[in-house]
Design a protein around this motif. Structure first.
Motif, PDB file in Angstrom:
ATOM      1  N   LEU A 156      65.964  -2.920   4.770  1.00  0.00           N
ATOM      2  CA  LEU A 156      65.254  -2.332   5.905  1.00  0.00           C
ATOM      3  C   LEU A 156      63.742  -2.315   5.661  1.00  0.00           C
ATOM      4  O   LEU A 156      62.958  -2.703   6.534  1.00  0.00           O
ATOM      5  CB  LEU A 156      65.774  -0.920   6.171  1.00  0.00           C
ATOM      6  N   ALA A 157      63.321  -1.893   4.492  1.00  0.00           N
ATOM      7  CA  ALA A 157      61.892  -1.811   4.195  1.00  0.00           C
ATOM      8  C   ALA A 157      61.218  -3.171   4.257  1.00  0.00           C
ATOM      9  O   ALA A 157      60.190  -3.330   4.933  1.00  0.00           O
ATOM     10  CB  ALA A 157      61.677  -1.171   2.818  1.00  0.00           C
ATOM     11  N   PHE A 158      61.781  -4.155   3.571  1.00  0.00           N
ATOM     12  CA  PHE A 158      61.081  -5.425   3.422  1.00  0.00           C
ATOM     13  C   PHE A 158      61.349  -6.420   4.544  1.00  0.00           C
ATOM     14  O   PHE A 158      60.533  -7.305   4.773  1.00  0.00           O
ATOM     15  CB  PHE A 158      61.370  -6.029   2.046  1.00  0.00           C
ATOM     16  N   ARG A 159      62.437  -6.285   5.247  1.00  0.00           N
ATOM     17  CA  ARG A 159      62.691  -7.187   6.377  1.00  0.00           C
ATOM     18  C   ARG A 159      62.046  -6.710   7.667  1.00  0.00           C
ATOM     19  O   ARG A 159      61.802  -7.503   8.560  1.00  0.00           O
ATOM     20  CB  ARG A 159      64.189  -7.376   6.586  1.00  0.00           C
ATOM     21  N   SER A 160      61.786  -5.408   7.768  1.00  0.00           N
ATOM     22  CA  SER A 160      61.210  -4.891   9.011  1.00  0.00           C
ATOM     23  C   SER A 160      59.837  -4.245   8.795  1.00  0.00           C
ATOM     24  O   SER A 160      59.317  -3.624   9.713  1.00  0.00           O
ATOM     25  CB  SER A 160      62.167  -3.889   9.655  1.00  0.00           C
ATOM     26  N   SER A 161      59.280  -4.406   7.601  1.00  0.00           N
ATOM     27  CA  SER A 161      57.971  -3.821   7.270  1.00  0.00           C
ATOM     28  C   SER A 161      57.906  -2.346   7.629  1.00  0.00           C
ATOM     29  O   SER A 161      57.015  -1.887   8.340  1.00  0.00           O
ATOM     30  CB  SER A 161      56.843  -4.598   7.971  1.00  0.00           C
ATOM     31  N   ARG A 162      58.870  -1.602   7.097  1.00  0.00           N
ATOM     32  CA  ARG A 162      58.956  -0.163   7.375  1.00  0.00           C
ATOM     33  C   ARG A 162      58.838   0.635   6.082  1.00  0.00           C
ATOM     34  O   ARG A 162      59.125   0.152   5.005  1.00  0.00           O
ATOM     35  CB  ARG A 162      60.299   0.171   8.037  1.00  0.00           C
ATOM     36  N   MET A 163      58.477   1.880   6.269  1.00  0.00           N
ATOM     37  CA  MET A 163      58.464   2.850   5.183  1.00  0.00           C
ATOM     38  C   MET A 163      59.872   3.453   5.130  1.00  0.00           C
ATOM     39  O   MET A 163      60.353   3.995   6.128  1.00  0.00           O
ATOM     40  CB  MET A 163      57.407   3.915   5.513  1.00  0.00           C
ATOM     41  N   VAL A 164      60.512   3.342   3.980  1.00  0.00           N
ATOM     42  CA  VAL A 164      61.893   3.805   3.824  1.00  0.00           C
ATOM     43  C   VAL A 164      61.999   4.626   2.540  1.00  0.00           C
ATOM     44  O   VAL A 164      61.488   4.226   1.496  1.00  0.00           O
ATOM     45  CB  VAL A 164      62.889   2.622   3.767  1.00  0.00           C
ATOM     46  N   ALA A 165      62.672   5.762   2.636  1.00  0.00           N
ATOM     47  CA  ALA A 165      62.876   6.626   1.476  1.00  0.00           C
ATOM     48  C   ALA A 165      64.370   6.819   1.243  1.00  0.00           C
ATOM     49  O   ALA A 165      65.107   7.161   2.168  1.00  0.00           O
ATOM     50  CB  ALA A 165      62.219   7.983   1.694  1.00  0.00           C
ATOM     51  N   LEU A 166      64.789   6.598   0.017  1.00  0.00           N
ATOM     52  CA  LEU A 166      66.145   6.926  -0.407  1.00  0.00           C
ATOM     53  C   LEU A 166      66.056   8.218  -1.205  1.00  0.00           C
ATOM     54  O   LEU A 166      65.399   8.269  -2.253  1.00  0.00           O
ATOM     55  CB  LEU A 166      66.743   5.816  -1.267  1.00  0.00           C
ATOM     56  N   LEU A 167      66.697   9.258  -0.689  1.00  0.00           N
ATOM     57  CA  LEU A 167      66.753  10.540  -1.385  1.00  0.00           C
ATOM     58  C   LEU A 167      67.996  10.552  -2.256  1.00  0.00           C
ATOM     59  O   LEU A 167      69.108  10.384  -1.759  1.00  0.00           O
ATOM     60  CB  LEU A 167      66.789  11.696  -0.383  1.00  0.00           C
ATOM     61  N   ILE A 168      67.814  10.736  -3.543  1.00  0.00           N
ATOM     62  CA  ILE A 168      68.915  10.733  -4.502  1.00  0.00           C
ATOM     63  C   ILE A 168      69.188  12.182  -4.878  1.00  0.00           C
ATOM     64  O   ILE A 168      68.395  12.821  -5.567  1.00  0.00           O
ATOM     65  CB  ILE A 168      68.571   9.882  -5.735  1.00  0.00           C
ATOM     66  N   GLY A 169      70.313  12.707  -4.379  1.00  0.00           N
ATOM     67  CA  GLY A 169      70.641  14.117  -4.547  1.00  0.00           C
ATOM     68  C   GLY A 169      70.990  14.512  -5.965  1.00  0.00           C
ATOM     69  O   GLY A 169      71.400  13.693  -6.785  1.00  0.00           O
ATOM     70  N   GLN A 170      70.834  15.808  -6.235  1.00  0.00           N
ATOM     71  CA  GLN A 170      71.125  16.322  -7.572  1.00  0.00           C
ATOM     72  C   GLN A 170      72.608  16.221  -7.929  1.00  0.00           C
ATOM     73  O   GLN A 170      72.939  16.242  -9.102  1.00  0.00           O
ATOM     74  CB  GLN A 170      70.639  17.768  -7.710  1.00  0.00           C
ATOM     75  N   ARG A 171      73.482  16.112  -6.960  1.00  0.00           N
ATOM     76  CA  ARG A 171      74.892  15.886  -7.303  1.00  0.00           C
ATOM     77  C   ARG A 171      75.046  14.546  -8.008  1.00  0.00           C
ATOM     78  O   ARG A 171      75.949  14.372  -8.809  1.00  0.00           O
ATOM     79  CB  ARG A 171      75.763  15.929  -6.056  1.00  0.00           C
ATOM     80  N   ALA A 172      74.189  13.608  -7.685  1.00  0.00           N
ATOM     81  CA  ALA A 172      74.258  12.283  -8.299  1.00  0.00           C
ATOM     82  C   ALA A 172      73.539  12.226  -9.642  1.00  0.00           C
ATOM     83  O   ALA A 172      74.005  11.572 -10.570  1.00  0.00           O
ATOM     84  CB  ALA A 172      73.669  11.238  -7.353  1.00  0.00           C
ATOM     85  N   ILE A 173      72.409  12.902  -9.750  1.00  0.00           N
ATOM     86  CA  ILE A 173      71.612  12.806 -10.979  1.00  0.00           C
ATOM     87  C   ILE A 173      71.857  13.959 -11.937  1.00  0.00           C
ATOM     88  O   ILE A 173      71.478  13.888 -13.093  1.00  0.00           O
ATOM     89  CB  ILE A 173      70.096  12.711 -10.682  1.00  0.00           C
ATOM     90  N   GLY A 174      72.468  15.031 -11.428  1.00  0.00           N
ATOM     91  CA  GLY A 174      72.709  16.204 -12.246  1.00  0.00           C
ATOM     92  C   GLY A 174      71.574  17.203 -12.101  1.00  0.00           C
ATOM     93  O   GLY A 174      70.409  16.828 -12.067  1.00  0.00           O
ATOM     94  N   ALA A 175      71.935  18.439 -11.978  1.00  0.00           N
ATOM     95  CA  ALA A 175      70.939  19.508 -11.853  1.00  0.00           C
ATOM     96  C   ALA A 175      70.407  19.875 -13.218  1.00  0.00           C
ATOM     97  O   ALA A 175      71.155  19.947 -14.188  1.00  0.00           O
ATOM     98  CB  ALA A 175      71.554  20.728 -11.172  1.00  0.00           C
ATOM     99  N   LYS A 176      69.107  20.087 -13.282  1.00  0.00           N
ATOM    100  CA  LYS A 176      68.510  20.561 -14.531  1.00  0.00           C
ATOM    101  C   LYS A 176      68.897  22.018 -14.711  1.00  0.00           C
ATOM    102  O   LYS A 176      68.912  22.790 -13.761  1.00  0.00           O
ATOM    103  CB  LYS A 176      66.996  20.450 -14.486  1.00  0.00           C
ATOM    104  N   THR A 177      69.181  22.362 -15.928  1.00  0.00           N
ATOM    105  CA  THR A 177      69.490  23.759 -16.216  1.00  0.00           C
ATOM    106  C   THR A 177      68.422  24.321 -17.130  1.00  0.00           C
ATOM    107  O   THR A 177      67.858  23.613 -17.966  1.00  0.00           O
ATOM    108  CB  THR A 177      70.863  23.908 -16.888  1.00  0.00           C
ATOM    109  N   PHE A 178      68.146  25.576 -16.954  1.00  0.00           N
ATOM    110  CA  PHE A 178      67.163  26.256 -17.776  1.00  0.00           C
ATOM    111  C   PHE A 178      67.862  27.467 -18.365  1.00  0.00           C
ATOM    112  O   PHE A 178      68.639  28.124 -17.691  1.00  0.00           O
ATOM    113  CB  PHE A 178      65.955  26.696 -16.945  1.00  0.00           C
ATOM    114  N   THR A 179      67.593  27.741 -19.598  1.00  0.00           N
ATOM    115  CA  THR A 179      68.224  28.902 -20.220  1.00  0.00           C
ATOM    116  C   THR A 179      67.183  30.002 -20.363  1.00  0.00           C
ATOM    117  O   THR A 179      66.005  29.737 -20.632  1.00  0.00           O
ATOM    118  CB  THR A 179      68.799  28.549 -21.594  1.00  0.00           C
ATOM    119  N   GLU A 180      67.637  31.203 -20.164  1.00  0.00           N
ATOM    120  CA  GLU A 180      66.756  32.335 -20.323  1.00  0.00           C
ATOM    121  C   GLU A 180      66.635  32.664 -21.795  1.00  0.00           C
ATOM    122  O   GLU A 180      67.598  32.616 -22.544  1.00  0.00           O
ATOM    123  CB  GLU A 180      67.372  33.559 -19.618  1.00  0.00           C
ATOM    124  N   THR A 181      65.433  32.986 -22.182  1.00  0.00           N
ATOM    125  CA  THR A 181      65.237  33.422 -23.559  1.00  0.00           C
ATOM    126  C   THR A 181      65.158  34.943 -23.551  1.00  0.00           C
ATOM    127  O   THR A 181      64.538  35.541 -22.675  1.00  0.00           O
ATOM    128  CB  THR A 181      63.956  32.829 -24.167  1.00  0.00           C
TER     129      THR A 181
END
Length: 183
Positions: A156-181
């Motif tokens: 879509l971006a390169f064939r139609s000269s458009r701005m395209v964003a793919l949002l990659i959700g945290q379910r796919a990449i994993g949520a960062k966890t922080f631990t309390e000290t």
């Protein structure tokens, strides 16, 4: 999804498959701001002597850089986090008004399982902000959806000269966890 492969394997190999897809489709320049969600993909590009990688100090630099990449006859991609979308708002006028392709791969912070409350507001606004600036927005929430959705976004971006964003959700990449000290 391949039933033989567990979710851990799918979560780990999507960057390799995405790297290959982008390279096979002529991506020769990659602009990025450090991001844990893209870390494997960034390392793959850093190891590839045929790819020009540009480490940015801020995401809007990538929009201008990739406009120049397009004007020079090449293809590039911008890797960033959802929090970086807010840094790009004004600069996104460039590909919109000039009808230039811009492919953005955006890892979503402030999404599913987020432990850092500072990431939530921009994550909630990211799709609407991008759409308001003229981008077509697609989303992938599983590792197996990322490459297929990226293929559609790339075309879509390169064939139609458009701005395209793919949002990659945290379910796919994993949520960062922080631990309390405890003190």
């Amino acid at each position: 999804m391949n039933k033989e492969r567990d979710d851990g394997a799918a979560a780990q190999d999507w960057p390799d498959r995405l790297y290959r897809l982008l390279k096979d489709n002529g991506i020769t320049q990659v602009a990025w701001v450090p991001d844990g969600g893209h870390s494997r993909l960034i390392r793959l590009y850093e190891a590839d002597p045929d790819i020009r990688i540009v480490r940015l100090t801020t995401e809007e630099e990538g929009v201008a850089l990739l406009a120049g990449t397009h004007l020079g006859g090449a293809r590039g991609v911008l890797l960033m986090q959802s929090s970086g979308v807010g840094n790009c708002i004004n600069m996104l006028s460039l590909p919109n008004i000039c009808q230039m392709p811009l492919l953005m791969l955006v890892t979503m912070r402030g999404d599913f399982g987020e432990a850092n409350p500072w990431q939530v507001p921009m994550a909630s606004a990211t799709p609407a902000v991008l759409e308001a600036m003229g981008a077509t927005v697609k989303r992938a929430d599983t590792p197996d959806d990322i490459v297929e959705t990226a293929q559609g976004c790339l075309q879509l971006a390169f064939r139609s000269s458009r701005m395209v964003a793919l949002l990659i959700g945290q379910r796919a990449i994993g949520a960062k966890t922080f631990t309390e000290t405890k003190h």
